[in-house]
Design an enzyme around this catalytic site. Structure first.
Site, PDB file in Angstrom:
ATOM      1  N   HIS A 231      43.312  40.213  35.671  1.00 27.88           N
ATOM      2  CA  HIS A 231      41.884  40.445  35.504  1.00 27.88           C
ATOM      3  C   HIS A 231      41.518  41.673  36.334  1.00 27.88           C
ATOM      4  O   HIS A 231      42.080  41.885  37.420  1.00 27.88           O
ATOM      5  CB  HIS A 231      41.074  39.222  35.959  1.00 27.88           C
ATOM      6  CG  HIS A 231      40.964  38.155  34.908  1.00 27.88           C
ATOM      7  ND1 HIS A 231      40.727  36.834  35.200  1.00 27.88           N
ATOM      8  CD2 HIS A 231      41.065  38.234  33.551  1.00 27.88           C
ATOM      9  CE1 HIS A 231      40.662  36.145  34.076  1.00 27.88           C
ATOM     10  NE2 HIS A 231      40.876  36.966  33.063  1.00 27.88           N
TER      11      HIS A 231
ATOM     12  N   ASP B 230      39.230  42.602  38.333  1.00 29.22           N
ATOM     13  CA  ASP B 230      38.819  42.542  39.735  1.00 29.22           C
ATOM     14  C   ASP B 230      39.994  42.276  40.671  1.00 29.22           C
ATOM     15  O   ASP B 230      39.819  42.237  41.888  1.00 29.22           O
ATOM     16  CB  ASP B 230      37.694  41.515  39.943  1.00 29.22           C
ATOM     17  CG  ASP B 230      38.023  40.133  39.410  1.00 29.22           C
ATOM     18  OD1 ASP B 230      38.750  40.043  38.401  1.00 29.22           O
ATOM     19  OD2 ASP B 230      37.573  39.142  39.995  1.00 29.22           O
TER      20      ASP B 230
ATOM     21  N   HIS C 218      44.734  29.217  35.866  1.00 31.13           N
ATOM     22  CA  HIS C 218      43.612  30.100  35.581  1.00 31.13           C
ATOM     23  C   HIS C 218      43.678  30.397  34.085  1.00 31.13           C
ATOM     24  O   HIS C 218      44.346  29.692  33.339  1.00 31.13           O
ATOM     25  CB  HIS C 218      43.763  31.359  36.450  1.00 31.13           C
ATOM     26  CG  HIS C 218      42.532  32.201  36.557  1.00 31.13           C
ATOM     27  ND1 HIS C 218      41.291  31.689  36.802  1.00 31.13           N
ATOM     28  CD2 HIS C 218      42.354  33.552  36.456  1.00 31.13           C
ATOM     29  CE1 HIS C 218      40.410  32.666  36.860  1.00 31.13           C
ATOM     30  NE2 HIS C 218      41.022  33.810  36.640  1.00 31.13           N
TER      31      HIS C 218
END
Lengths: 302, 302
Positions: free
Chosen positions: B65, B67, B140
């Protein structure tokens, strides 16, 4: 006309400093919002500047060095998160397709942001509305495009002339659209009740050595936004790394007949920018030395 | 032993705020310097924190991801600019190869930084020195690995026992290397003149729902660095978006028998982190709520 304004997001070249983020600049132009060369950290700088990424309509990328493009994935992800229905035009040098693909691969937002990649060669890129856009090839390392953005010349209506000719209500709109209108058996022509209005224009020149293309882009613009990576005392470095000095940027503005100059993209070797300002102002005025998060209104139409 | 210390570069999840940059964390571990999950803006945060990118030895990425990884190209470019001769081990979930390739494509530094990509499956990733590293699969969205990093147990020499046994000079080194040494016709064994010393250990758990793998990674560690994206009152969001609450992070530390807990990766919905701290401290101690640019020394060996 809505407000037209530049918001400076970052003014660093290559390496960010404590005071200067990597490059980034937003131009608000009526209903359009154009992001120029989003370096790393642009998403957070937009937050600091209270600019809403989902309102962006265009991204213009001069070249694919990291300090001019690595902020794109984060901006796109933020747009996807907030939701946006306006398609985003992304203009970039056509030779950089693989780089754009890599940037888009890192921001998988296809279903939530409509991206219109527009690989560009030198020449006319967009037609109005909301503006015309032209690209010229600059003299940097990788394929690099400078941009000139403008609106066509128009006419400003004179209320007292309209009154004298008896033009009012819907007839005003007809006159603007058609160039003439029939009122009380007579034909009133647009040029009888208005004066010429030069369209606003702006050039964005980075990164480059001095070159004719930069001069052509800047010809007579209201605002020239130009890199000034070095001072003249480091002209050898500017030449070697294909950048401009503050003096060259000022000469460019003067020779091109620009009405104003905004300098950005400064080397980390200059923590204090007063020397940059002084060097440019000795050769041209008015000069604005951009600082992160500055807001710079476009000058009134001439 | 050199200093061992955590430097917090950013503590935001998904969206940066005025106070919190995207995630980033550096662990100084003797001669190693490990960068965990470099989000966008890590290069500039390193500058704010006075950390030299060219000294990095490892980058660990939990998942791709934005970030947690968009800061990598900028860090690599900075390393290339400064020059470095230490190879950089980059560990990441093997399913993310295309993402790593895109990040490396955007930072063409092959000739100036030796990058050793190490696609990882769950299991042992690195052996000492300078540390052992193990990965476990977390829960996740995309393939995500948590990390456990430790040094083997060792022995602390007791000066008074060495003196009593007449071991000094080069014999001390021989004793440590060989486990025993001959002194004055007698054999002195290492265990006669030292006590057991537990190796330090650290777990890095993000992003994930509560899962057994997180518990296993954190088993008995000196420091558990853990995401705490939400408060318990938003437990439904945590479950939906596959994150932990501050309460869950504290429960994880307690159930795993961790000695200390560092919380990071906070949702933008919490400008004030005191509620995060209170929620965790009601269930576990000691808790550090990380703030950007904090330095957190590792606790002394037990």
């Amino acid at each position: 006309m809505s407000e037209r304004e530049i918001t400076v997001l970052g003014t660093a070249s290559q390496v960010p400093t404590r005071e200067r983020n990597h490059h980034g600049l937003v131009l608000r132009w009526d209903d359009a919002m154009i992001l120029f060369d989003p370096g790393e950290g642009t998403q957070r700088q937009m937050r600091h500047a209270d600019i809403t990424p989902s309102r962006l309509t265009h991204v213009l990328i001069t070249h694919f060095h990291g300090d001019h493009c690595l902020g794109l994935p984060g901006v796109l992800q933020r747009m996807a998160l907030d939701g946006t229905e306006t398609p985003l035009e992304v203009c970039y040098p056509e030779e950089g397709q693989e780089h754009l693909d890599a940037l888009l691969h890192l921001s998988p937002v296809e279903e939530r942001v409509i991206i219109r990649p527009r690989p560009c060669a030198p020449g006319r890129v967009l037609d109005p509305p909301p503006f015309a856009l032209e690209a010229r090839r600059l003299d940097h390392g990788p394929p690099t495009l400078g941009w000139r953005l403008w609106e066509p010349d128009g006419r400003t209506l004179l209320p007292e002339r309209l009154e004298a000719e008896g033009v009012h209500g819907p007839a005003v709109g007809d006159l603007q659209r058609e160039g003439q209108v029939r009122v009380g058996g007579r034909t009133v022509r647009l040029e009888d009740v208005s004066v010429h209005r030069a369209g606003q224009s702006l050039a964005f020149v980075m990164d480059t050595r001095w070159c004719d293309a930069a001069l052509e882009l800047a010809q007579g613009v209201d605002v020239l936004i130009c890199e000034a990576t070095f001072l003249e005392r480091h002209a050898d470095l500017a030449q070697r790394y294909a950048h401009l000095t503050a003096a060259q940027a000022a000469d460019l503005a003067r020779e091109a007949g620009a009405a104003s100059l905004v300098l950005t993209h400064f080397s980390q070797r200059y923590p204090d920018l007063r020397a940059i300002a002084a060097e440019a102002r000795a050769r041209f005025a008015p000069v604005t030395v951009a600082r992160d998060l500055d807001r710079i209104p476009l000058p009134p139409r001439r």
